[in-house]
Design a protein around this motif. Structure first.
Motif, mmCIF file in Angstrom:
data_model
loop_
_atom_site.group_PDB
_atom_site.id
_atom_site.type_symbol
_atom_site.label_atom_id
_atom_site.label_comp_id
_atom_site.label_asym_id
_atom_site.label_seq_id
_atom_site.Cartn_x
_atom_site.Cartn_y
_atom_site.Cartn_z
ATOM 1 N N ARG A 15 -6.056 -4.713 2.744
ATOM 2 C CA ARG A 15 -5.233 -5.746 3.618
ATOM 3 C C ARG A 15 -3.851 -6.064 2.791
ATOM 4 O O ARG A 15 -3.739 -7.072 2.697
ATOM 5 C CB ARG A 15 -5.980 -6.665 4.060
ATOM 6 C CG ARG A 15 -7.086 -6.778 5.002
ATOM 7 C CD ARG A 15 -6.835 -6.211 6.129
ATOM 8 N NE ARG A 15 -7.636 -6.002 7.188
ATOM 9 C CZ ARG A 15 -7.404 -5.903 8.619
ATOM 10 N NH1 ARG A 15 -6.368 -6.361 9.044
ATOM 11 N NH2 ARG A 15 -8.492 -5.567 9.238
ATOM 12 N N ARG A 38 -0.978 3.645 13.195
ATOM 13 C CA ARG A 38 -2.394 3.139 12.781
ATOM 14 C C ARG A 38 -2.256 2.176 11.822
ATOM 15 O O ARG A 38 -2.889 1.067 11.709
ATOM 16 C CB ARG A 38 -3.205 4.284 12.567
ATOM 17 C CG ARG A 38 -3.541 5.376 13.562
ATOM 18 C CD ARG A 38 -4.400 4.891 14.691
ATOM 19 N NE ARG A 38 -4.264 5.830 15.891
ATOM 20 C CZ ARG A 38 -5.382 6.620 16.107
ATOM 21 N NH1 ARG A 38 -6.483 6.385 15.337
ATOM 22 N NH2 ARG A 38 -5.392 7.479 16.943
ATOM 23 N N ILE A 39 -1.312 2.518 10.771
ATOM 24 C CA ILE A 39 -1.194 1.469 9.585
ATOM 25 C C ILE A 39 -0.613 0.090 10.280
ATOM 26 O O ILE A 39 -0.920 -0.960 9.804
ATOM 27 C CB ILE A 39 -0.264 2.142 8.573
ATOM 28 C CG1 ILE A 39 -1.001 3.358 7.970
ATOM 29 C CG2 ILE A 39 -0.020 1.013 7.511
ATOM 30 C CD1 ILE A 39 -0.169 4.180 7.243
ATOM 31 N N LYS A 54 -1.238 -1.064 12.841
ATOM 32 C CA LYS A 54 -2.253 -2.029 13.746
ATOM 33 C C LYS A 54 -3.035 -2.783 12.655
ATOM 34 O O LYS A 54 -3.796 -3.928 13.069
ATOM 35 C CB LYS A 54 -2.951 -1.169 14.492
ATOM 36 C CG LYS A 54 -2.362 -0.798 15.851
ATOM 37 C CD LYS A 54 -3.555 0.172 16.233
ATOM 38 C CE LYS A 54 -2.909 0.635 17.667
ATOM 39 N NZ LYS A 54 -3.660 1.890 18.237
ATOM 40 N N ILE A 55 -3.021 -2.693 11.406
ATOM 41 C CA ILE A 55 -3.568 -3.187 10.233
ATOM 42 C C ILE A 55 -2.803 -4.251 9.600
ATOM 43 O O ILE A 55 -3.462 -5.567 9.307
ATOM 44 C CB ILE A 55 -4.401 -2.152 9.517
ATOM 45 C CG1 ILE A 55 -5.169 -1.205 10.009
ATOM 46 C CG2 ILE A 55 -4.846 -2.864 8.209
ATOM 47 C CD1 ILE A 55 -5.576 0.262 9.173
ATOM 48 N N ILE A 56 -1.619 -3.981 9.225
ATOM 49 C CA ILE A 56 -0.923 -4.881 8.243
ATOM 50 C C ILE A 56 0.065 -5.620 9.048
ATOM 51 O O ILE A 56 0.193 -5.378 10.149
ATOM 52 C CB ILE A 56 -0.026 -4.220 7.433
ATOM 53 C CG1 ILE A 56 0.847 -3.239 7.783
ATOM 54 C CG2 ILE A 56 -1.133 -3.230 6.279
ATOM 55 C CD1 ILE A 56 2.048 -2.787 6.786
ATOM 56 N N SER A 77 0.807 -1.194 0.163
ATOM 57 C CA SER A 77 0.068 -0.150 -0.027
ATOM 58 C C SER A 77 0.972 1.204 -0.110
ATOM 59 O O SER A 77 1.803 1.325 0.695
ATOM 60 C CB SER A 77 -0.934 -0.059 1.284
ATOM 61 O OG SER A 77 -1.488 1.246 1.497
ATOM 62 N N PHE A 99 -5.619 5.090 6.142
ATOM 63 C CA PHE A 99 -5.400 3.617 6.729
ATOM 64 C C PHE A 99 -6.758 3.118 6.699
ATOM 65 O O PHE A 99 -6.901 1.916 6.771
ATOM 66 C CB PHE A 99 -4.841 3.667 8.152
ATOM 67 C CG PHE A 99 -5.420 4.696 9.160
ATOM 68 C CD1 PHE A 99 -6.541 4.169 9.901
ATOM 69 C CD2 PHE A 99 -4.935 6.039 9.406
ATOM 70 C CE1 PHE A 99 -7.129 5.182 10.638
ATOM 71 C CE2 PHE A 99 -5.460 6.770 10.192
ATOM 72 C CZ PHE A 99 -6.425 6.391 10.726
ATOM 73 N N HIS A 100 -7.932 3.590 6.258
ATOM 74 C CA HIS A 100 -9.183 3.139 6.283
ATOM 75 C C HIS A 100 -8.916 2.251 4.891
ATOM 76 O O HIS A 100 -9.603 1.393 4.546
ATOM 77 C CB HIS A 100 -10.327 3.936 6.280
ATOM 78 C CG HIS A 100 -10.410 4.706 7.389
ATOM 79 N ND1 HIS A 100 -11.318 5.756 7.886
ATOM 80 C CD2 HIS A 100 -9.959 4.384 8.671
ATOM 81 C CE1 HIS A 100 -11.333 6.221 9.154
ATOM 82 N NE2 HIS A 100 -10.818 5.410 9.856
ATOM 83 N N ASP A 111 -7.056 -1.089 5.616
ATOM 84 C CA ASP A 111 -7.742 -1.709 6.150
ATOM 85 C C ASP A 111 -8.783 -2.668 5.110
ATOM 86 O O ASP A 111 -8.995 -3.943 5.158
ATOM 87 C CB ASP A 111 -8.786 -1.234 7.357
ATOM 88 C CG ASP A 111 -9.293 -2.155 8.245
ATOM 89 O OD1 ASP A 111 -8.521 -3.209 8.541
ATOM 90 O OD2 ASP A 111 -10.402 -1.872 8.733
ATOM 91 N N LYS A 112 -9.179 -1.881 4.224
ATOM 92 C CA LYS A 112 -10.348 -2.334 3.448
ATOM 93 C C LYS A 112 -9.600 -3.555 2.299
ATOM 94 O O LYS A 112 -9.840 -4.588 2.240
ATOM 95 C CB LYS A 112 -10.636 -1.423 2.355
ATOM 96 C CG LYS A 112 -11.717 -1.975 1.368
ATOM 97 C CD LYS A 112 -12.380 -0.692 0.623
ATOM 98 C CE LYS A 112 -13.400 -1.265 -0.601
ATOM 99 N NZ LYS A 112 -13.723 -0.095 -1.520
#
Length: 98
Positions: free
Chosen positions: A28, A85-86, A88-90, A16, A21-22, A25-26
């Motif tokens: 991944r 924040r990123i 926490k997602i990847i 990405s 970061f939304h 999250d979508k």
């Protein structure tokens, strides 16, 4: 049947390149990269207004700081917050370019 993105993920590493970061999250991706211009673009979106406000509050804690110092600290803090924040997602790494 898997979509094209899922098929691509079986053959390569999806990276990405955004501050949103939304969106991360979508979709991944496995790893992410961002830079000041991407973070600035994301920070203008209404859903990130609270992060901008938090960065400004953090930057203003030093009462002796001048306007330029506050702005510089707020921008640095915003980059850190977006990176966290990123993360926490990847599952992989986040590269925050400067």
């Amino acid at each position: 049947m898997p979509n094209l993105l899922d098929q691509l993920k079986t053959m390569t590493v999806v990276v990405s390149d955004t501050g949103d970061f939304h969106s991360i999250d979508k979709f991944r991706p496995r790893v992410a990269t961002t830079n000041p211009s991407l973070i600035a673009a994301a920070a203008q979106l209404p859903q990130y207004a609270s992060l901008v406000d938090e960065a400004l509050v953090f930057a203003r804690k030093d009462a002796s700081a001048g306007r330029e110092q506050v702005l510089s600290r707020a921008i640095d803090r915003l980059a850190i917050e977006f990176g966290l924040r990123i993360l926490k997602i990847i599952p992989g790494r986040v590269s925050t370019e400067v």
